[in-house]
Design an enzyme around this catalytic site. Structure first.
Site, PDB file in Angstrom:
ATOM      1  N   MET A  44     -16.103  10.543  11.536  1.00 44.23           N
ATOM      2  CA  MET A  44     -16.309  11.676  12.435  1.00 44.23           C
ATOM      3  C   MET A  44     -15.471  12.839  11.966  1.00 44.23           C
ATOM      4  O   MET A  44     -14.311  12.671  11.619  1.00 44.23           O
ATOM      5  CB  MET A  44     -15.904  11.293  13.856  1.00 44.23           C
ATOM      6  CG  MET A  44     -16.220  12.336  14.885  1.00 44.23           C
ATOM      7  SD  MET A  44     -17.973  12.602  15.072  1.00 44.23           S
ATOM      8  CE  MET A  44     -18.488  10.988  15.629  1.00 44.23           C
ATOM      9  N   CYS A  45     -16.051  13.998  11.972  1.00 47.14           N
ATOM     10  CA  CYS A  45     -15.323  15.190  11.549  1.00 47.14           C
ATOM     11  C   CYS A  45     -15.468  16.279  12.616  1.00 47.14           C
ATOM     12  O   CYS A  45     -16.398  16.265  13.421  1.00 47.14           O
ATOM     13  CB  CYS A  45     -15.857  15.701  10.216  1.00 47.14           C
ATOM     14  SG  CYS A  45     -15.675  14.515   8.873  1.00 47.14           S
ATOM     15  N   GLY A  46     -14.549  17.207  12.562  1.00 49.61           N
ATOM     16  CA  GLY A  46     -14.673  18.416  13.362  1.00 49.61           C
ATOM     17  C   GLY A  46     -15.047  19.544  12.434  1.00 49.61           C
ATOM     18  O   GLY A  46     -14.378  19.760  11.408  1.00 49.61           O
TER      19      GLY A  46
END
Length: 595
Positions: free
Chosen positions: A1-3
């Protein structure tokens, strides 16, 4: 998961607005990707500047890949997703690199999008055409927010925002959007996932109104054989009596398990259960295997250049003890090394004083049990005991997350309100708060009563099961009053709307703890299979099959078939009521005044 974060603007004497927008989002973006944070500021054309930032949660490849990713031709990618299946899936290479290479190899972006399978949101700048592409996958499993300021002539894209950022909306999961940076004004084009229908038109009109921008509609991305929510719109809506013989001619008793056993003796039913089981195993397996083999504590050692063998829990499951999470848990057991523990996370909110009936002669332990003795805690323990029988060799960490009213109020106003934004109803509030505290995964281990905080970086969630298999009370009501045609229409609508109702919000909430939510029931291959089933092959919510049997019948058959007995018959209970965070007297769709 990335922002991921992107700000497109025209330079002026005062460029402070760019950094103002980033400063609002930076903290929330960084917690989504605690392993690396980077940014870059580039000139896109003589009129446009771009600020790109990415926070990475390392989940793919043998080494961490930092973002934003820039190729040799000046193309820029921010990728927040997973290639779980399809021709591009490769466990040995980070998806960011795979997607960037695919985009670089062609000028036809749409041809690449057709090959991507898995949950994602992305932002991609193609230098040769000077076009910015962005959007979410067709199911909308990851969050992406959009803000357009027509006065300042700027566009903001971000995984998560804040109440301070007025005028932001969720990017609808109806297609991939594009902005042509050869134009001097903000402009939008949409490439629909599938042939536009009435719902698509409604969503576009609302989006145009909210953003005050006209949106140009281009060719569709996917063909008619791809994932489509309307597969059953005009198929098999009125069953032939012969289709229902095996359901109607059963000798029903109060023992639901006898009914399930009898149905499993039917060859067609047994084959459906077998096929669904295979697809769920595939879906859970890839979501467990695609990761670095470290927990959140050990991965810090690795990222700092150290070597370590991690034996801690790497997978957690949001575990109400209900049907959906129980099935995922039993299947996960088959794909995780036997010597590795699995964390079962069960959340309960403190009962208000007026509802407490606590015997003050009891010890502290008994008083705590009474204060948090909510429905999901009871079913959680029941199903935990069933798991000990079905999977006796596994170490299960049953985490009781007990949330006081004081703690709830504190985090709701200081943190959760921003993660929920721009959603703001009482339902969003109650579900968001329950999900936030559950995914934090801090509490007391049962039955030893020791403090424990899960070090897992992946959470399996049962989201999507009710929409696919007919798990809500309203499905029973619709069938009774309007028939099968109305029920299948409702199931299609619910699946089409799950991105705007649930998925963006839940993604923002879970990711705030540096964890990734993975949703096995919403795997493309599984969804395609279920969507091709006739509605009465998924559920049979009739008078003959009461709650706890006819709703999600196919899943109940699967649960019984893998060894669950009590759990296979648990009735559906909404998360907000099972954890006792919600007040049933409030209207769920009203705007919350607590956010």
């Amino acid at each position: 998961m990335c922002g991921i974060f992107c700000f497109i603007y025209q330079p002026t004497d005062d460029d402070s607005e760019c950094f103002k927008q980033w400063s609002i989002c930076k903290d929330l973006i960084a917690t989504r990707g605690p392993d690396h944070l980077a940014d870059t500021h580039i000139t896109l054309s003589h009129e446009w500047q771009g600020y790109f930032a990415g926070a990475v949660l390392w989940m793919q490849g043998s080494n961490i890949t930092i973002q934003p990713s820039l190729d040799n031709n000046g193309n820029m990618l921010l990728w927040n997703g997973d290639l779980f299946s399809g021709s591009l899936a490769n466990d040995d290479v980070c998806d960011t690199n795979t997607i960037l290479v695919e985009f670089e190899s062609t000028t036809d972006i749409i041809s690449v999008l057709r090959k991507i399978e898995g949950p994602y949101s992305l932002i991609y700048y193609q230098k040769s055409s000077n076009i910015l592409y962005f959007g979410r996958d067709i199911i909308g499993r990851h969050s992406l927010l959009l803000r357009i300021d027509n006065e300042a002539n700027s566009l903001t894209l971000t995984s998560v925002a804040s109440k301070k950022m007025k005028g932001i909306v969720e990017v609808p999961a109806i297609g991939i959007f594009a902005m042509n940076l050869n134009n001097s004004r903000i402009n939008l084009t949409c490439y629909p996932w599938k042939e536009p229908d009435l719902r698509f038109t409604d969503v576009i009109e609302i989006l145009e109104t909210n953003l005050n921008v006209d949106i140009n509609i281009r060719e569709t991305i996917l063909d008619t054989h791809s994932l489509d929510y309307s597969l059953l719109t005009n198929l098999h809506l009125h069953p032939d009596p012969k289709d229902l013989e095996y359901l109607e001619n059963i000798s029903y008793t109060n023992d639901f398990n006898k009914t399930l056993l009898c149905l499993l003796e039917n060859q067609e039913v047994s084959e459906r259960v077998k096929r669904l089981t295979e697809l769920l195993h595939q879906s859970v397996k890839v979501r467990i295997k695609k990761k670095p083999n470290y927990c959140k504590n050990c991965i810090k050692v690795v990222l700092n250049g150290g070597n370590i063998t991690c034996t801690h829990s790497k997978i957690g499951i949001l575990f109400s003890g209900g049907l959906d999470s129980a099935i995922l848990t039993a299947i996960a057991d088959k794909h995780i090394p036997e010597d590795e523990s699995i964390d079962l996370i069960n959340v309960a909110f403190e009962k208000s004083v007026s509802n407490q009936n606590i015997n003050h002669m009891n010890g502290d332990k008994e008083n705590v049990m009474q204060k948090y003795d909510v429905p999901d805690r009871k079913t959680g323990r029941q199903t935990y005991n069933e798991l000990l029988r079905i999977c006796p060799n596994r170490k299960w960490n049953f985490i009781q997350c007990n949330i006081t009213q004081v703690e709830l109020q504190s985090y709701r106003t200081s943190r959760i309100c921003d993660l929920l934004y721009p959603l703001c109803t009482i339902l969003d509030e109650s579900l968001g708060c329950a999900m936030w505290f559950a995914s934090r995964a801090k509490g007391l281990l049962y039955p030893v009563n020791e403090m424990y905080e899960s070090p897992c970086r992946i959470l399996l969630l049962g989201i999507g099961a009710d929409e696919l298999f007919g798990g809500y009370i309203r499905h029973r009501t619709i069938l009774r009053h309007k028939g099968w045609d109305a029920l299948v229409q409702e199931l299609n609508i619910e699946l089409a709307r799950i991105s705007e109702r649930n998925l963006g919000r839940d993604n923002r909430i879970v990711s705030d703890h540096g964890k990734q939510s993975r949703l096995p029931y919403l795997d493309e291959n599984l969804v395609r299979y279920v969507q091709h089933l006739k509605p009465w092959e998924r559920c049979y919510p009739t008078e003959k099959m009461p709650t706890g049997l006819g709703d999600k019948l196919l899943l109940r058959l699967l649960a019984y078939n893998i060894g669950f007995q009590s759990t296979a018959n648990f009735p559906k209970r909404a998360f907000q009521f099972g954890s006792r965070i919600a007040n049933s007297k409030e209207n769920a769709n009203d705007i919350s005044n607590r956010l």
